[in-house]
Design a protein around this motif. Structure first.
Motif, short mmCIF file in Angstrom:
data_model
loop_
_atom_site.label_atom_id
_atom_site.label_comp_id
_atom_site.label_asym_id
_atom_site.label_seq_id
_atom_site.Cartn_x
_atom_site.Cartn_y
_atom_site.Cartn_z
N LEU A 196 0.85 -1.10 0.12
CA LEU A 196 0.07 -0.06 -0.11
C LEU A 196 0.82 1.12 0.03
O LEU A 196 1.96 1.18 0.58
N THR A 197 0.33 2.49 -0.60
CA THR A 197 1.09 3.57 -0.70
C THR A 197 1.34 4.12 0.84
O THR A 197 0.27 4.00 1.54
N LEU A 198 2.39 4.53 0.94
CA LEU A 198 2.82 5.00 2.49
C LEU A 198 2.65 6.43 2.78
O LEU A 198 2.32 6.83 3.86
N ALA A 199 2.53 7.31 1.65
CA ALA A 199 2.45 8.78 1.94
C ALA A 199 3.82 9.09 2.86
O ALA A 199 4.82 8.46 2.70
N SER A 200 3.51 10.08 3.79
CA SER A 200 4.58 10.36 4.70
C SER A 200 5.09 9.18 5.88
O SER A 200 6.04 9.38 6.44
N ASN A 201 4.46 8.18 5.72
CA ASN A 201 5.06 7.01 6.50
C ASN A 201 6.14 6.37 5.90
O ASN A 201 6.93 5.76 6.59
N ALA A 202 6.47 6.85 4.70
CA ALA A 202 7.76 6.60 4.12
C ALA A 202 8.95 7.28 5.10
O ALA A 202 10.07 6.54 4.99
N LYS A 203 8.48 8.28 5.71
CA LYS A 203 9.76 9.08 6.50
C LYS A 203 10.24 8.19 7.67
O LYS A 203 11.16 8.43 7.95
N LEU A 204 9.39 7.20 8.06
CA LEU A 204 9.98 6.37 9.09
C LEU A 204 11.01 5.53 8.56
O LEU A 204 11.88 5.42 9.50
N VAL B 14 15.81 14.88 12.94
CA VAL B 14 14.77 14.08 12.50
C VAL B 14 13.66 14.41 13.08
O VAL B 14 12.51 14.20 12.63
N ARG B 15 13.64 15.14 14.24
CA ARG B 15 12.43 15.58 15.18
C ARG B 15 11.98 16.86 14.28
O ARG B 15 10.60 16.97 14.11
N ILE B 16 12.66 17.75 14.01
CA ILE B 16 12.22 18.79 13.03
C ILE B 16 11.62 18.54 12.04
O ILE B 16 10.63 18.92 11.62
N MET B 17 12.07 17.17 11.31
CA MET B 17 11.37 16.87 10.03
C MET B 17 10.04 16.15 10.23
O MET B 17 9.11 16.45 10.01
N ASP B 18 10.02 15.17 11.39
CA ASP B 18 8.98 14.32 11.48
C ASP B 18 7.95 15.24 12.24
O ASP B 18 6.45 14.47 11.97
N THR C 28 4.01 -3.01 3.08
CA THR C 28 2.80 -3.66 3.95
C THR C 28 2.76 -3.11 5.09
O THR C 28 3.92 -2.89 5.82
N PRO C 29 1.56 -3.07 5.91
CA PRO C 29 1.34 -2.91 7.09
C PRO C 29 2.19 -3.74 8.09
O PRO C 29 2.77 -3.30 9.02
N ARG C 30 2.28 -5.13 7.76
CA ARG C 30 3.05 -5.87 8.60
C ARG C 30 4.39 -5.38 8.59
O ARG C 30 5.25 -5.31 9.56
N ASP C 31 5.03 -4.87 7.30
CA ASP C 31 6.49 -4.57 7.06
C ASP C 31 6.80 -3.41 8.26
O ASP C 31 7.89 -3.30 8.83
N VAL C 32 5.95 -2.34 7.95
CA VAL C 32 5.98 -1.19 8.82
C VAL C 32 6.04 -1.40 10.07
O VAL C 32 6.95 -0.81 10.85
N CYS D 9 0.31 7.90 22.66
CA CYS D 9 0.58 7.19 21.21
C CYS D 9 1.56 8.10 20.47
O CYS D 9 1.25 9.39 20.68
N HIS D 10 2.59 7.65 19.94
CA HIS D 10 3.58 8.49 19.23
C HIS D 10 3.52 7.83 17.78
O HIS D 10 3.90 6.66 17.57
N ALA D 11 3.11 8.60 16.88
CA ALA D 11 3.02 8.00 15.64
C ALA D 11 3.05 8.89 14.18
O ALA D 11 2.98 10.18 14.49
N LYS D 12 3.65 8.57 13.37
CA LYS D 12 3.83 9.22 11.97
C LYS D 12 2.33 9.15 11.08
O LYS D 12 2.26 8.09 10.80
N THR D 13 1.89 10.47 11.00
CA THR D 13 0.97 10.61 9.92
C THR D 13 1.38 10.50 8.42
O THR D 13 2.60 10.45 8.27
#
Length: 376
Positions: free
Chosen positions: A30-38, A212-216, A273-277, A319-323
């Motif tokens: 699935l397309t990650l959008a900014s979850n790619a930044k993880l 990376v915090r400034i980025m994320d 995949t969500p599993r891999d993330v 919860c600490h998460a990347k949108t």
């Protein structure tokens, strides 16, 4: 999760023992959008170290003659520090970092009083493409500024894109030299420092754990693309494609297989995949980059892109998460400290989204349920 429609997927696991707690279509690419930044965040922290810094240097092959007179050019060579710039901008935006004023002051203290040559902006560490694949590698508002190894003030000039970043940086450096009473006789231009040029002064960026915090926190695409280009080895020139490849190699080495074409997630071809993330996030917790990656993520109801979401309930502050958001895409992946005392790791990737508010509501409901988990 069935309300999310298709294509969508999710995976939740226990961060301590890796036990699967929930799965839904979790092997779908699935397309990650900014979850790619993880993946970008992990790769950058692994490459440079959480306390690593990016160095901007002043170089010359000229010789000092007379009372502080340099016969030769001064080269301002960047290495992709996304927080480098003018002292006022850097302090207001980041709370510190490398500046042209500090470089000028250090040259003055070293005895330099006059440059009988030019000030030259050197961006040769990266290619000169100003954007990523989604804009045909041209500067893009979605990226947020023109890319350059000699980045200065986020690529901006009074709110507008710099048309020539290395020239702009050279001009600003020459102005800082003048303000420090160092005379420059030869004006400014762009070019590449010759081999054998020696370092006369340097400044270091903030530590990578802060960058990376400034980025994320705000999900800054420009920062991500700058850091992706800069992940190349010392003898390589940074490019978006090579940076994405190296980020992928980093993930592959840990056993995961995202497909990436940039560092920010702006491309719809950035998939996993969500599993891999989720399993990636679980694995990096035990590595040196783990704490810095966790601490870079927005906190539900507190800051960054999650400041206005989950402002109450068990997820708030837990919860600490990347949108992640693109046209038709919404994602949320990260960690929750549960009411039962466990850290759960999760990834929710939604494609085919037509109602972003509804997607956020579903993600938030899932995060609340995860944070409220009382199991052992």
């Amino acid at each position: 999760m069935g309300q999310a429609g298709a294509p969508a997927g999710a995976f939740v696991l226990d961060g301590k023992n890796g036990d699967r707690l929930f799965t839904w279509n979790s092997n779908a690419l699935l397309t990650l959008a900014s979850n790619a930044k993880l993946f970008t965040t992990g790769a950058v922290l692994d490459k440079r170290g959480p306390n690593g810094r990016i160095v901007t240097r002043v170089l010359s092959r000229g010789k000092m003659k007379g009372p502080g007179i340099l016969h030769g050019n001064l080269f301002l060579r960047g290495a992709g520090d996304p927080t480098f710039g003018d002292a006022g901008y850097v302090q207001a935006s980041f709370g510190g970092g490398g500046t042209v004023q500090t470089l000028a002051e250090r040259l003055w203290k070293a005895g330099l009083r006059e440059v009988r040559g030019a000030v030259i902006g050197d961006e040769s560490k990266f290619d000169s493409l100003r954007g990523g694949p989604t804009s045909g590698y041209a500067a893009s508002g979605y990226v947020g500024g023109p890319l350059s190894a000699l980045a200065f003030d986020h690529g901006l000039d009074n709110g507008h894109f710099q048309t020539n970043p290395p020239q702009f940086a050279a001009d600003q450096f020459a102005a800082a030299l003048g303000a420090t009473r160092i005379r420059v006789d030869g004006g400014t231009r762009t070019g590449e420092a010759p081999s054998g040029a020696r370092a006369l002064a340097k400044v270091r960026s903030l530590p990578m754990k802060q960058i990376v915090r400034i980025m994320d926190l705000p999900s800054d695409n420009w920062d991500a693309e700058e850091l992706a280009k800069g992940i190349v080895g010392g003898g390589e020139q940074g490019t978006t494609s090579r940076g994405a490849q190296l980020i992928g190699f980093y993930a592959n080495g840990l056993g995961f297989h995202p497909r990436l074409s940039d560092g920010s997630g702006l491309s719809h071809s950035d998939v996993a995949t969500p599993r891999d993330v989720a399993r990636f996030l679980q694995k990096v917790r035990k590595r040196r980059e783990g704490k810095a990656l966790h601490d870079a993520l927005p906190t539900a109801g507190v800051d960054g892109t999650l400041a206005g979401r989950m402002t109450s309930g068990p997820a708030s502050g837990r919860c600490h998460a990347k949108t992640g958001t693109l046209t038709g895409v919404s994602a949320l992946s990260g960690y929750c400290k549960t009411l039962g005392g466990h850290t759960l790791v999760f990834s929710i990737l939604m494609n085919g989204v037509s109602d972003l508010g509804r997607a956020h509501a579903l993600q938030d409901d899932m995060a609340q349920a995860i944070a409220g988990y009382q199991g052992h």
